[in-house]
Design a protein around this motif. Structure first.
Motif, short mmCIF file in Angstrom:
data_model
loop_
_atom_site.label_atom_id
_atom_site.label_comp_id
_atom_site.label_asym_id
_atom_site.label_seq_id
_atom_site.Cartn_x
_atom_site.Cartn_y
_atom_site.Cartn_z
N GLU A 244 -14.08 -28.21 -34.78
CA GLU A 244 -15.53 -28.18 -34.91
C GLU A 244 -16.19 -28.32 -33.55
O GLU A 244 -15.71 -29.05 -32.68
CB GLU A 244 -16.00 -29.29 -35.85
CG GLU A 244 -15.45 -29.13 -37.28
CD GLU A 244 -15.84 -30.30 -38.18
OE1 GLU A 244 -16.24 -31.34 -37.64
OE2 GLU A 244 -15.73 -30.15 -39.41
N ASN A 245 -17.33 -27.60 -33.39
CA ASN A 245 -18.09 -27.64 -32.14
C ASN A 245 -17.19 -27.39 -30.93
O ASN A 245 -17.28 -28.06 -29.90
CB ASN A 245 -18.80 -28.99 -31.99
CG ASN A 245 -19.76 -29.26 -33.13
OD1 ASN A 245 -20.55 -28.38 -33.50
ND2 ASN A 245 -19.68 -30.45 -33.71
N MET A 272 -19.86 -22.49 -36.07
CA MET A 272 -19.57 -23.86 -35.64
C MET A 272 -18.09 -24.24 -35.78
O MET A 272 -17.72 -25.36 -35.42
CB MET A 272 -20.39 -24.85 -36.48
CG MET A 272 -21.89 -24.65 -36.39
SD MET A 272 -22.54 -24.93 -34.73
CE MET A 272 -22.36 -26.71 -34.61
N GLU A 273 -17.24 -23.33 -36.27
CA GLU A 273 -15.85 -23.68 -36.54
C GLU A 273 -14.89 -22.68 -35.90
O GLU A 273 -15.15 -21.48 -35.87
CB GLU A 273 -15.60 -23.72 -38.05
CG GLU A 273 -16.40 -24.77 -38.80
CD GLU A 273 -16.36 -24.53 -40.29
OE1 GLU A 273 -15.93 -25.44 -41.02
OE2 GLU A 273 -16.77 -23.43 -40.72
N SER A 312 -11.10 -30.91 -28.55
CA SER A 312 -11.41 -30.49 -29.92
C SER A 312 -10.15 -30.40 -30.76
O SER A 312 -10.16 -30.73 -31.97
CB SER A 312 -12.12 -29.13 -29.91
OG SER A 312 -13.36 -29.20 -29.24
N ALA A 316 -9.36 -32.65 -34.10
CA ALA A 316 -9.04 -32.02 -35.39
C ALA A 316 -7.76 -32.61 -35.97
O ALA A 316 -7.66 -32.82 -37.20
CB ALA A 316 -8.90 -30.51 -35.21
#
Length: 525
Positions: A244-245, A272-273, A312, A316
């Motif tokens: 995400e982001n 956004m993904e 990121s 995750a």
């Protein structure tokens, strides 16, 4: 350098001819359907010469499964005026970690089928090419889209959202019926498939009949064994995460990291993904439940991802929504069966590394639509079956190119302790980094924009020759010559078995196959 290329091409040509002759001489292709039918087929007896559905309705076509292939096919045949009955096990929105990237060639087929609006209103992202990473170096490979409208590109999205849009569009046609139910068997009478037996959502056992039944029930198909010779291979598994982001190094591009032991993929699935797919060779993966998978991802995979993605990726993994899925490949080996046809992943699969599955399925639908359009009546099952044998040949240019590329590229991109394999992997990265025809040629094959098997073979061996040339220049040594010879041998060992499974004659010489010229039955036109 030029002399090396010339001699290399001569050597490859000779080796290719020898290998093809060997394949042709040694092919043993079973014909017809085995006398022993599987448990997925049940016999049925016609009453007064006619089979009718439990509710008294009569469809022209029954479609088993409403995934990408089934939904697109239902809309396509419904739009052509056919009465279509679709039976899908679960009509709720699917949640998968594959089937999320549609190549530009697939998007063009979507336009041809009138389904391009199905990628709208689902936050789908345009994809303009790939970025390739290896040992701290990277290169960008752009799709050759200069000759197309600005809207033409790849698309990436949530698979479930895309399928629901196509289901809605199919169901909007008055002559298409979508029903939730589980098909348990095909119904056969005197060697012809007459329909299906299925269990409804509320547990009732019903039957449905139609002149043509098309099985599109996906990679886990329980009906394919009666219609083809399934040789399913599971070379690896994907471990899926959603970042995400996350800002990818190249926006609107797929990212392929040539990691050890096998590739890692990143591509956007919404604004956004970003989807991450980590390939794990073999059929066993570390356990998610006891934390082995999280540890593997953090200690083995994370250090190999680009720095821009690292934080990121780790976030995750810490979030814990880790999923796995086996990667299957299966060459198309159909039994031509009166009254029935296979489509989609139930029929043909390839490694999902190149994201070509939906492109093949949509291309197959275009071929089938064009074959069925001249026919008013589908009731003469034997004649229809003989006519539709041409489908298996006409689909080959697109399907075999994408299938072969997927299998070959996966094997080249996987790490290996063998020095010749290492050289082939490095040669592939450097060849694609040269730019010009050396990058646009292979990427046009991968994108489905240039479905030419011969072009694929030429580029594949050009990579091998390029690798040999780097070994022999400026001064060859016995060791380097030996590695070069093993590189060529290894390259042949990768691609020729895939070509053999696809079918040499249908792949390279389709015009020599009698079914290629099969005309529609006159009495049905």
């Amino acid at each position: 350098m030029a002399d090396s290329y010339v001699w290399g091409w001569i050597l490859c040509s000779v080796m290719t001819l020898v290998a093809l002759c060997g394949i042709v001489l040694n092919r043993r292709k079973g014909k017809g359907i085995s006398a022993t039918r599987t448990e997925s087929v049940k016999s049925v007896t016609a009453i007064n010469g006619e089979c009718r559905s439990a509710d008294g309705s009569q469809a022209d076509v029954i479609i088993v499964g409403a995934g990408v292939a089934g939904s697109a096919l239902a809309h396509t045949l419904g739009k052509d005026g056919r009465r279509v009955h679709v039976i899908e096990r679960d009509l709720t929105e699917p949640d998968r970690i594959v089937g999320e990237l549609l190549q530009p060639g697939g998007y063009l087929k979507l336009i041809e089928l009138g389904l391009e609006d199905c990628v709208e209103e689902i936050d789908a992202q345009q994809v303009f090419g790939y970025a390739l990473f290896k040992d701290g170096k990277h290169t960008r490979l752009s799709y050759p889209l200069e000759k197309f409208h600005s809207d033409v590109s790849g698309r990436s999205f949530h698979n479930g959202r895309f399928i629901q849009r196509m289901r809605e569009k199919s169901a909007s046609l008055p002559n298409v019926s979508l029903e939730q139910g589980t098909v348990t068997s095909l119904l056969e009478e005197k060697g012809k498939i007459r329909g299906v037996q299925y269990k409804t959502k509320d547990g009732r056992e019903l039957t449905a009949f139609a002149p043509l039944t098309i099985v599109c029930d996906g990679c886990f198909s329980n009906l394919r064994r009666s219609l083809c010779n399934p040789k399913v291979d599971v070379p690896s598994c994907f471990v899926g995460l959603v970042l995400e982001n996350c800002h990818l190094p190249y926006s609107n591009h797929g990212h392929v990291i040539l990691a050890d032991p096998s590739p890692i993929l990143f591509y956007p699935i919404s604004s956004m993904e970003v989807r991450c797919l980590v390939d794990v060779p073999g059929q066993k993966v570390p356990s998610i439940a006891n934390g082995e998978m999280a540890n593997y991802l953090k200690t083995v995979v994370a250090p190999q991802v680009p720095p821009e993605i690292y934080d990121s990726f780790v976030a995750a993994v810490d979030k814990g929504n880790i999923r796995t899925m086996p990667n299957r490949s299966m060459p198309a080996a159909p039994y031509p069966t009166a009254g029935a046809l296979l489509m989609g992943d139930a029929f043909n699969m390839r490694h999902p590394l190149t994201g070509g599955g939906m492109t093949v399925a949509l291309s197959d639908i275009v071929v089938l639509r064009d074959l069925l359009r001249p026919l008013r009546d589908l009731n003469d099952a034997p004649t229809l079956c003989k006519y539709l044998e041409s489908f298996y040949t006409l689909r080959k240019p697109v399907a075999s190119t994408i299938n072969t590329l997927a299998g070959a590229l996966y094997k080249v991109f996987c790490a290996s302790p063998d020095q010749a394999r290492k050289e082939m992997r490095q040669a592939c990265f450097d060849y694609l980094s040269l730019g010009g025809v050396f990058s646009t040629g292979p990427i046009s094959l991968l994108s489905g924009l240039n479905p030419r098997p011969l072009s694929l073979v030429l580029h594949f061996f050009a990579v091998a020759i390029y690798g040999v040339g780097r070994l022999l220049l400026p001064f060859p040594s016995p060791k380097r010559i030996w590695i070069g010879a093993r590189l060529i041998s290894g390259a042949s060992g990768i691609i020729f078995p895939i070509i053999k499974a696809e079918g040499v004659r249908q792949m390279f010489f389709p015009a020599t196959v009698p079914a290629y010229y099969r005309a529609p039955p006159l009495k049905n036109m």
